[in-house]
Design an enzyme around this catalytic site. Structure first.
Site, PDB file in Angstrom:
ATOM      1  N   GLY A 145      16.074  64.878  93.254  1.00  0.00           N
ATOM      2  CA  GLY A 145      15.860  64.202  94.528  1.00  0.00           C
ATOM      3  C   GLY A 145      16.301  62.754  94.516  1.00  0.00           C
ATOM      4  N   GLN A 171      10.969  66.720  81.031  1.00  0.00           N
ATOM      5  CA  GLN A 171      12.139  66.044  80.470  1.00  0.00           C
ATOM      6  C   GLN A 171      11.926  64.528  80.349  1.00  0.00           C
ATOM      7  OE1 GLN A 171      14.690  67.503  83.838  1.00  0.00           O
ATOM      8  NE2 GLN A 171      15.661  65.517  83.632  1.00  0.00           N
ATOM      9  N   GLY A 186      26.572  60.559  94.788  1.00  0.00           N
ATOM     10  CA  GLY A 186      26.960  61.456  93.691  1.00  0.00           C
ATOM     11  C   GLY A 186      26.444  62.870  93.920  1.00  0.00           C
ATOM     12  N   HIS A 187      25.172  62.982  94.325  1.00  0.00           N
ATOM     13  CA  HIS A 187      24.623  64.313  94.626  1.00  0.00           C
ATOM     14  C   HIS A 187      25.373  64.948  95.800  1.00  0.00           C
ATOM     15  CE1 HIS A 187      20.780  62.419  92.963  1.00  0.00           C
ATOM     16  NE2 HIS A 187      20.957  63.468  92.183  1.00  0.00           N
ATOM     17  N   MET A 206      26.586  55.834  90.199  1.00  0.00           N
ATOM     18  CA  MET A 206      25.498  56.139  91.138  1.00  0.00           C
ATOM     19  C   MET A 206      24.387  56.844  90.394  1.00  0.00           C
ATOM     20  SD  MET A 206      26.356  55.941  94.632  1.00  0.00           S
ATOM     21  CE  MET A 206      27.809  55.304  95.449  1.00  0.00           C
ATOM     22  N   VAL A 243      30.503  59.529  90.574  1.00  0.00           N
ATOM     23  CA  VAL A 243      30.761  58.692  91.759  1.00  0.00           C
ATOM     24  C   VAL A 243      30.197  57.309  91.454  1.00  0.00           C
ATOM     25  CG1 VAL A 243      30.343  58.415  94.230  1.00  0.00           C
ATOM     26  CG2 VAL A 243      30.616  60.716  93.266  1.00  0.00           C
ATOM     27  N   LYS A 287      28.436  62.221  84.995  1.00  0.00           N
ATOM     28  CA  LYS A 287      27.746  61.010  84.519  1.00  0.00           C
ATOM     29  C   LYS A 287      26.811  61.367  83.376  1.00  0.00           C
ATOM     30  CE  LYS A 287      24.081  59.097  86.508  1.00  0.00           C
ATOM     31  NZ  LYS A 287      23.075  58.823  85.450  1.00  0.00           N
ATOM     32  N   SER A 317      19.895  57.769  90.934  1.00  0.00           N
ATOM     33  CA  SER A 317      18.667  57.588  91.726  1.00  0.00           C
ATOM     34  C   SER A 317      17.879  56.405  91.204  1.00  0.00           C
ATOM     35  CB  SER A 317      17.792  58.839  91.640  1.00  0.00           C
ATOM     36  OG  SER A 317      18.529  59.959  92.029  1.00  0.00           O
TER      37      SER A 317
HETATM   38  O1  PAF Z   1      20.258  65.733  86.345  1.00  0.00           O
HETATM   39  C1  PAF Z   1      19.133  65.949  86.849  1.00  0.00           C
HETATM   40  O2  PAF Z   1      18.824  65.521  87.957  1.00  0.00           O
HETATM   41  C2  PAF Z   1      18.115  66.759  86.064  1.00  0.00           C
HETATM   42  O3  PAF Z   1      18.215  66.510  84.694  1.00  0.00           O
HETATM   43  C3  PAF Z   1      18.215  68.276  86.342  1.00  0.00           C
HETATM   44  C4  PAF Z   1      19.543  68.842  85.913  1.00  0.00           C
HETATM   45  C5  PAF Z   1      18.016  68.533  87.834  1.00  0.00           C
HETATM   46  C6  PAF Z   1      17.117  69.017  85.575  1.00  0.00           C
HETATM   47  O4  PAF Z   1      15.849  68.577  85.930  1.00  0.00           O
END
Ligand code: PAF
Length: 294
Positions: A36, A66, A41-42, A189, A181, A154, A191
């Site tokens: 999110g 993570q 980039g997304h 870029m 990006v 990235k 978050s």
């Molecule tokens: O790159 C990310 O945003 C996260 O590491 C992913 C791949 C969504 C896994 O939680």
């Protein structure tokens, strides 16, 4: 199938049920996994998925497994309403926004650990990070069963980890890596960039500038990785707002350490800029020697 409005699903059962007709009709499904707080980039990943697959699913899940103890899970930026509006504009078909309880109803007893790929390089700075990533991405693949999945270059090591996991476990999905990006001044870029103060934002430029310098040295004929790293370390150390956490050169194919730059390589950097952990990468190609250019 192209739906007019983006549907939001919060449970695995609902998302699976919504994708079943497309799967039965043999439509291709593209998934873009994200945490999110979407940026350009997304949206580039979504654009690629939209162009290459029939049904586009974006997942938004800030995955706690993570993040390490000192990582910034609690402070990771979130803005679901804004994300949904952006995805509506981008024409995605479905957004999967599970809760932590939906993804992890009980602590997992299963983990996907890539050794050594997940423990090296950025894995030494963020122990356990790539196990969390690989495990949640495997879950997301099982939930969405996509034809293709899109990830940014990235996070180069993440992309390598996911490619390797998919190969090792025979997961039937094509992994598509999409170029980074960047902001106009070169900053990749992310978050996390929103958490940079104005001073940190200026200081952060040194990371992409150093990577560009490294790639230029390699393109100009430098073959000693240690000499390249020394120059880059000095550049980054000269910026007091940036605390270097890791800087590496690896084989672009498998990230393995190299003694001589005689093949395509990738430069990888992680650094604390103020309270924010930033990651960047740059591929580099050695100047063709007399042998190779013949
Ligand atoms: O790159 C990310 O945003 C996260 O590491 C992913 C791949 C969504 C896994 O939680």
């Amino acid at each position: 199938m192209r739906t007019k409005r983006v549907e939001r699903y919060e449970t695995i059962a609902d998302l699976r049920a919504s994708l079943a007709p497309a799967r039965r009709a043999e439509h291709s499904i593209g998934v873009v996994p994200t945490m999110g707080y979407l940026h350009a980039g997304h949206l580039e990943l979504v654009r690629r998925a939209r162009a290459e697959t029939d049904v586009v699913v974006v997942t938004i899940f800030v995955n706690p497994t993570q993040f390490g103890e000192n990582d910034d899970f609690a402070n990771y930026p979130r803005n679901m309403e804004r994300d949904l509006a952006l995805l509506r504009q981008a024409g995605v078909d479905a957004v999967f926004t599970p809760s932590v309880a939906e993804m992890y109803p009980a602590p997992l007893q299963t983990a996907i650990a890539l050794k050594p790929l997940g423990d090296m390089l950025i894995g030494t700075v963020r122990p356990g990070h790539f196990t969390g990533v690989a495990t949640v991405v495997a879950k997301l693949f099982n939930i969405t069963q996509p034809t293709r999945a899109y990830f940014g270059e990235k996070d180069f090591q993440q992309l390598a980890v996911i490619r390797r996991m998919v190969a090792d476990l025979d997961i039937p999905v094509e992994i598509v890596g999409v170029p980074t990006v960047r902001e106009a001044d070169g900053l990749a870029m992310s978050s996390r960039n929103v958490r940079l103060s104005p001073q940190d934002r200026v200081a952060a430029r040194v990371l992409s500038a150093a990577l560009r310098e490294g790639a230029a040295m390699i393109a100009a004929g430098e073959r000693d990785p240690q000499r390249v790293l020394a120059v880059l370390e000095e550049m980054i150390a000269a910026e007091p707002g940036v605390l270097l956490r890791s800087l590496d050169i690896g084989d672009a194919a498998d990230l393995a350490a190299i003694a001589t730059i005689d093949r395509p390589v990738v430069l990888l950097v992680t650094a604390m800029v103020g309270p924010v952990l930033l990651i960047d990468q740059q591929e580099a190609w050695p100047k063709a020697g007399r042998e190779e250019s013949r």
